[in-house]
Write a protein that holds these residues in place. Structure first.
Motif, PDB file in Angstrom:
ATOM      1  N   PRO A  65       0.803  -1.231   0.000  1.00  0.00           N
ATOM      2  CA  PRO A  65       0.000   0.000   0.000  1.00  0.00           C
ATOM      3  C   PRO A  65       0.834   1.280   0.000  1.00  0.00           C
ATOM      4  O   PRO A  65       0.474   2.251  -0.674  1.00  0.00           O
ATOM      5  CB  PRO A  65      -0.825  -0.110   1.291  1.00  0.00           C
ATOM      6  CG  PRO A  65      -0.885  -1.572   1.570  1.00  0.00           C
ATOM      7  CD  PRO A  65       0.411  -2.133   1.071  1.00  0.00           C
ATOM      8  N   ASP A  66       1.958   1.292   0.708  1.00  0.00           N
ATOM      9  CA  ASP A  66       2.784   2.504   0.732  1.00  0.00           C
ATOM     10  C   ASP A  66       3.463   2.744  -0.613  1.00  0.00           C
ATOM     11  O   ASP A  66       3.704   3.890  -0.990  1.00  0.00           O
ATOM     12  CB  ASP A  66       3.815   2.472   1.873  1.00  0.00           C
ATOM     13  CG  ASP A  66       4.727   1.270   1.807  1.00  0.00           C
ATOM     14  OD1 ASP A  66       4.218   0.124   1.793  1.00  0.00           O
ATOM     15  OD2 ASP A  66       5.948   1.456   1.783  1.00  0.00           O
ATOM     16  N   ILE A  67       3.728   1.689  -1.360  1.00  0.00           N
ATOM     17  CA  ILE A  67       4.301   1.840  -2.702  1.00  0.00           C
ATOM     18  C   ILE A  67       3.252   2.454  -3.626  1.00  0.00           C
ATOM     19  O   ILE A  67       3.543   3.389  -4.375  1.00  0.00           O
ATOM     20  CB  ILE A  67       4.812   0.491  -3.255  1.00  0.00           C
ATOM     21  CG1 ILE A  67       6.023   0.015  -2.443  1.00  0.00           C
ATOM     22  CG2 ILE A  67       5.143   0.596  -4.745  1.00  0.00           C
ATOM     23  CD1 ILE A  67       6.534  -1.361  -2.823  1.00  0.00           C
ATOM     24  N   VAL A  68       2.027   1.949  -3.558  1.00  0.00           N
ATOM     25  CA  VAL A  68       0.935   2.493  -4.372  1.00  0.00           C
ATOM     26  C   VAL A  68       0.726   3.964  -4.027  1.00  0.00           C
ATOM     27  O   VAL A  68       0.619   4.816  -4.922  1.00  0.00           O
ATOM     28  CB  VAL A  68      -0.364   1.685  -4.165  1.00  0.00           C
ATOM     29  CG1 VAL A  68      -1.542   2.361  -4.854  1.00  0.00           C
ATOM     30  CG2 VAL A  68      -0.194   0.260  -4.675  1.00  0.00           C
ATOM     31  N   ILE A  91       8.639  -9.443  -9.429  1.00  0.00           N
ATOM     32  CA  ILE A  91       8.299  -8.604  -8.286  1.00  0.00           C
ATOM     33  C   ILE A  91       7.819  -9.533  -7.175  1.00  0.00           C
ATOM     34  O   ILE A  91       6.858 -10.282  -7.362  1.00  0.00           O
ATOM     35  CB  ILE A  91       7.207  -7.572  -8.641  1.00  0.00           C
ATOM     36  CG1 ILE A  91       7.733  -6.605  -9.696  1.00  0.00           C
ATOM     37  CG2 ILE A  91       6.753  -6.821  -7.390  1.00  0.00           C
ATOM     38  CD1 ILE A  91       6.705  -5.646 -10.222  1.00  0.00           C
ATOM     39  N   PRO A  92       8.495  -9.501  -6.032  1.00  0.00           N
ATOM     40  CA  PRO A  92       8.112 -10.407  -4.946  1.00  0.00           C
ATOM     41  C   PRO A  92       6.755 -10.047  -4.346  1.00  0.00           C
ATOM     42  O   PRO A  92       6.312  -8.892  -4.438  1.00  0.00           O
ATOM     43  CB  PRO A  92       9.222 -10.222  -3.908  1.00  0.00           C
ATOM     44  CG  PRO A  92       9.985  -9.024  -4.310  1.00  0.00           C
ATOM     45  CD  PRO A  92       9.627  -8.674  -5.711  1.00  0.00           C
ATOM     46  N   LEU A  93       6.112 -11.029  -3.731  1.00  0.00           N
ATOM     47  CA  LEU A  93       4.852 -10.773  -3.043  1.00  0.00           C
ATOM     48  C   LEU A  93       5.087 -10.108  -1.692  1.00  0.00           C
ATOM     49  O   LEU A  93       4.249  -9.343  -1.226  1.00  0.00           O
ATOM     50  CB  LEU A  93       4.083 -12.079  -2.846  1.00  0.00           C
ATOM     51  CG  LEU A  93       3.507 -12.715  -4.115  1.00  0.00           C
ATOM     52  CD1 LEU A  93       2.861 -14.046  -3.794  1.00  0.00           C
ATOM     53  CD2 LEU A  93       2.506 -11.791  -4.779  1.00  0.00           C
ATOM     54  N   ASP A  94       6.207 -10.404  -1.065  1.00  0.00           N
ATOM     55  CA  ASP A  94       6.540  -9.830   0.235  1.00  0.00           C
ATOM     56  C   ASP A  94       6.751  -8.328   0.096  1.00  0.00           C
ATOM     57  O   ASP A  94       7.556  -7.872  -0.718  1.00  0.00           O
ATOM     58  CB  ASP A  94       7.809 -10.491   0.784  1.00  0.00           C
ATOM     59  CG  ASP A  94       8.218  -9.905   2.120  1.00  0.00           C
ATOM     60  OD1 ASP A  94       7.582 -10.247   3.126  1.00  0.00           O
ATOM     61  OD2 ASP A  94       9.169  -9.087   2.134  1.00  0.00           O
ATOM     62  N   TRP A  95       6.012  -7.546   0.893  1.00  0.00           N
ATOM     63  CA  TRP A  95       6.054  -6.097   0.746  1.00  0.00           C
ATOM     64  C   TRP A  95       7.422  -5.506   1.039  1.00  0.00           C
ATOM     65  O   TRP A  95       7.850  -4.569   0.362  1.00  0.00           O
ATOM     66  CB  TRP A  95       4.994  -5.444   1.616  1.00  0.00           C
ATOM     67  CG  TRP A  95       3.596  -5.675   1.107  1.00  0.00           C
ATOM     68  CD1 TRP A  95       3.237  -6.188  -0.112  1.00  0.00           C
ATOM     69  CD2 TRP A  95       2.390  -5.405   1.786  1.00  0.00           C
ATOM     70  NE1 TRP A  95       1.875  -6.247  -0.219  1.00  0.00           N
ATOM     71  CE2 TRP A  95       1.323  -5.772   0.935  1.00  0.00           C
ATOM     72  CE3 TRP A  95       2.086  -4.896   3.038  1.00  0.00           C
ATOM     73  CZ2 TRP A  95      -0.011  -5.625   1.302  1.00  0.00           C
ATOM     74  CZ3 TRP A  95       0.758  -4.749   3.391  1.00  0.00           C
ATOM     75  CH2 TRP A  95      -0.277  -5.113   2.537  1.00  0.00           C
ATOM     76  N   GLN A  96       8.123  -6.032   2.029  1.00  0.00           N
ATOM     77  CA  GLN A  96       9.461  -5.499   2.338  1.00  0.00           C
ATOM     78  C   GLN A  96      10.417  -5.762   1.164  1.00  0.00           C
ATOM     79  O   GLN A  96      11.210  -4.908   0.796  1.00  0.00           O
ATOM     80  CB  GLN A  96      10.009  -6.100   3.636  1.00  0.00           C
ATOM     81  CG  GLN A  96      11.296  -5.468   4.094  1.00  0.00           C
ATOM     82  CD  GLN A  96      11.192  -3.951   4.306  1.00  0.00           C
ATOM     83  OE1 GLN A  96      10.164  -3.416   4.707  1.00  0.00           O
ATOM     84  NE2 GLN A  96      12.254  -3.245   4.015  1.00  0.00           N
ATOM     85  N   GLU A  97      10.307  -6.938   0.571  1.00  0.00           N
ATOM     86  CA  GLU A  97      11.134  -7.256  -0.596  1.00  0.00           C
ATOM     87  C   GLU A  97      10.758  -6.374  -1.788  1.00  0.00           C
ATOM     88  O   GLU A  97      11.631  -5.966  -2.550  1.00  0.00           O
ATOM     89  CB  GLU A  97      11.006  -8.741  -0.952  1.00  0.00           C
ATOM     90  CG  GLU A  97      11.689  -9.659   0.039  1.00  0.00           C
ATOM     91  CD  GLU A  97      13.182  -9.383   0.165  1.00  0.00           C
ATOM     92  OE1 GLU A  97      13.863  -9.246  -0.865  1.00  0.00           O
ATOM     93  OE2 GLU A  97      13.661  -9.286   1.312  1.00  0.00           O
ATOM     94  N   GLN A  98       9.472  -6.085  -1.955  1.00  0.00           N
ATOM     95  CA  GLN A  98       9.045  -5.181  -3.027  1.00  0.00           C
ATOM     96  C   GLN A  98       9.728  -3.821  -2.859  1.00  0.00           C
ATOM     97  O   GLN A  98      10.222  -3.252  -3.830  1.00  0.00           O
ATOM     98  CB  GLN A  98       7.527  -4.968  -2.994  1.00  0.00           C
ATOM     99  CG  GLN A  98       6.713  -6.128  -3.456  1.00  0.00           C
ATOM    100  CD  GLN A  98       5.224  -5.861  -3.332  1.00  0.00           C
ATOM    101  OE1 GLN A  98       4.790  -4.769  -2.968  1.00  0.00           O
ATOM    102  NE2 GLN A  98       4.429  -6.874  -3.655  1.00  0.00           N
ATOM    103  N   ARG A  99       9.753  -3.317  -1.634  1.00  0.00           N
ATOM    104  CA  ARG A  99      10.354  -2.016  -1.384  1.00  0.00           C
ATOM    105  C   ARG A  99      11.842  -2.027  -1.779  1.00  0.00           C
ATOM    106  O   ARG A  99      12.314  -1.052  -2.380  1.00  0.00           O
ATOM    107  CB  ARG A  99      10.206  -1.645   0.101  1.00  0.00           C
ATOM    108  CG  ARG A  99       8.777  -1.345   0.477  1.00  0.00           C
ATOM    109  CD  ARG A  99       8.628  -1.026   1.969  1.00  0.00           C
ATOM    110  NE  ARG A  99       7.229  -1.033   2.325  1.00  0.00           N
ATOM    111  CZ  ARG A  99       6.638  -2.005   3.016  1.00  0.00           C
ATOM    112  NH1 ARG A  99       7.326  -3.039   3.470  1.00  0.00           N
ATOM    113  NH2 ARG A  99       5.340  -1.928   3.279  1.00  0.00           N
TER     114      ARG A  99
END
Length: 105
Positions: A65-68, A91-99
């Motif tokens: 959500p913070d990326i969006v 693109i990983p599913l894990d939000w920290q990895e996405q960041r």
């Protein structure tokens, strides 16, 4: 548009292509979750896009959500583009990895 940040002025870096891409991804997510689209294949056919495009697009519906929010506010990293997001198939599913992968940390 310019924003005051502390004592400096920052230009609005909103990327309309990136914003549109996120909006399309969320529309696809809503269609799939609400069962308006019985499948990704049906959605692709209805929208007149390839199944490959729809598959790449659906991954973006689960960005942190913070990326969006950052993308919508024009606070994305300078190198993050719509075409780059669509090219990246890992693109990983894990939000920290996405960041990390997308340059937010």
């Amino acid at each position: 548009m310019t924003l005051l940040v502390g004592s400096t002025v920052a230009a609005d870096r909103s990327d309309p292509s990136l914003v549109r891409l996120v909006a399309k991804a969320w529309a696809l997510r809503e269609a799939l979750v609400s069962s308006k689209a019985p499948s990704l294949t049906a959605f692709a056919a209805e929208q007149g896009v390839s199944q490959s495009y729809a598959t790449r697009l659906v991954r973006l519906a689960w960005l942190a959500p913070d990326i969006v929010e950052a993308i919508l506010d024009g606070r994305q990293p300078a190198g993050l583009t719509a075409s780059g997001l669509m090219r990246d198939t890992h693109i990983p599913l894990d939000w920290q990895e996405q960041r990390k992968v997308l340059g937010f940390v």
